[in-house]
Scaffold this active site. Structure first.
Site, short mmCIF file in Angstrom:
data_model
loop_
_atom_site.label_atom_id
_atom_site.label_comp_id
_atom_site.label_asym_id
_atom_site.label_seq_id
_atom_site.Cartn_x
_atom_site.Cartn_y
_atom_site.Cartn_z
N ASN A 37 40.20 45.72 26.79
CA ASN A 37 41.47 46.31 27.16
C ASN A 37 41.42 47.09 28.48
OD1 ASN A 37 44.22 47.03 26.65
ND2 ASN A 37 43.53 49.03 25.98
N SER B 127 48.13 39.48 30.52
CA SER B 127 49.44 39.94 30.98
C SER B 127 50.34 38.74 31.21
CB SER B 127 49.30 40.72 32.29
OG SER B 127 50.56 40.97 32.87
N TYR C 85 46.37 41.05 40.81
CA TYR C 85 46.44 41.37 39.38
C TYR C 85 46.78 40.11 38.59
CZ TYR C 85 48.13 43.50 35.03
OH TYR C 85 48.32 43.83 33.71
N ALA C 86 47.78 39.38 39.05
CA ALA C 86 48.19 38.15 38.35
C ALA C 86 47.07 37.12 38.35
CB ALA C 86 49.45 37.57 39.01
N ALA C 87 46.35 37.00 39.46
CA ALA C 87 45.23 36.05 39.53
C ALA C 87 44.13 36.43 38.53
CB ALA C 87 44.67 36.01 40.95
N LYS D 37 44.49 38.19 35.74
CA LYS D 37 44.97 38.00 34.38
C LYS D 37 45.08 36.50 34.02
CE LYS D 37 45.16 42.28 33.12
NZ LYS D 37 44.38 42.81 32.00
#
Length: 179
Positions: free
Chosen positions: A33, A85, A98-100, A102
């Site tokens: 987490n 996410s 961040y998206a990459a 996740k």
């Protein structure tokens, strides 16, 4: 038991595992987490921003999982739950890195689930949208964040308990076929 861990350092992870095993005897469930976020336009993301994002949000999950899996495999039972996410599925506007990371978590989870399910180990990802945490406070209080909240079908962000209840279910024997 609260154990301080520097998720970017394998040695810190190993020490945390040892402390936890001393207290409880074994680790059956791992919930990855730890994470960071950073809102920044793509053109302004530095190499250091990129590296830190992947180090914390992806490599930390890899390292913790790699350190825990051999004992789970030996016991023929374990639960690994990775907090991903929705950004890992949809991409990110001001959070490309961040998206990459996740998205990497999601595919890492699928791979571990495929490889280790025969050993009684499940691996699942929870991919929430915005959750009311210390990490998201700055984002949700911005003009763009307020607009993000308006675009959520429920019209609100999630509470941490709504995510933890999913993790609790995925940790149970009732979820033994879900991976």
């Amino acid at each position: 038991l609260a154990v301080k861990v520097d998720i970017s350092k394998r040695n810190s992870i190993k020490k945390a595992i040892i402390k936890t095993e001393k207290k409880f005897g074994r680790i059956d469930i791992l919930v990855n987490n730890a994470g960071i976020s950073q809102e920044k336009p793509f053109e302004k993301i530095t190499d250091r921003d990129w590296d830190e994002m992947l180090e914390i949000n992806l490599r930390g999950i890899f390292t913790f999982t790699q350190e825990i899996l051999p004992k789970m495999k030996k016991k023929k039972w374990g639960r690994i739950i990775n907090i991903a996410s929705i950004g890992g599925q949809w991409g990110g506007y001001n959070q490309v890195h961040y998206a990459a990371a996740k998205a990497g978590v999601i595919n890492f989870t699928k791979s571990i689930g495929k490889i280790y399910s025969e050993f009684g180990i499940t691996c699942n990802a929870i991919s929430p949208g915005l959750v009311l945490t210390d990490m998201s406070k700055k984002e949700i209080n911005s003009k763009q964040g307020i607009n993000k909240i308006k675009s959520i079908p429920k019209g609100r962000i999630a509470n941490p308990e709504e995510i933890s209840s999913v993790a609790l279910f995925l940790s149970s024997q009732k979820a033994s076929y879900i991976t």
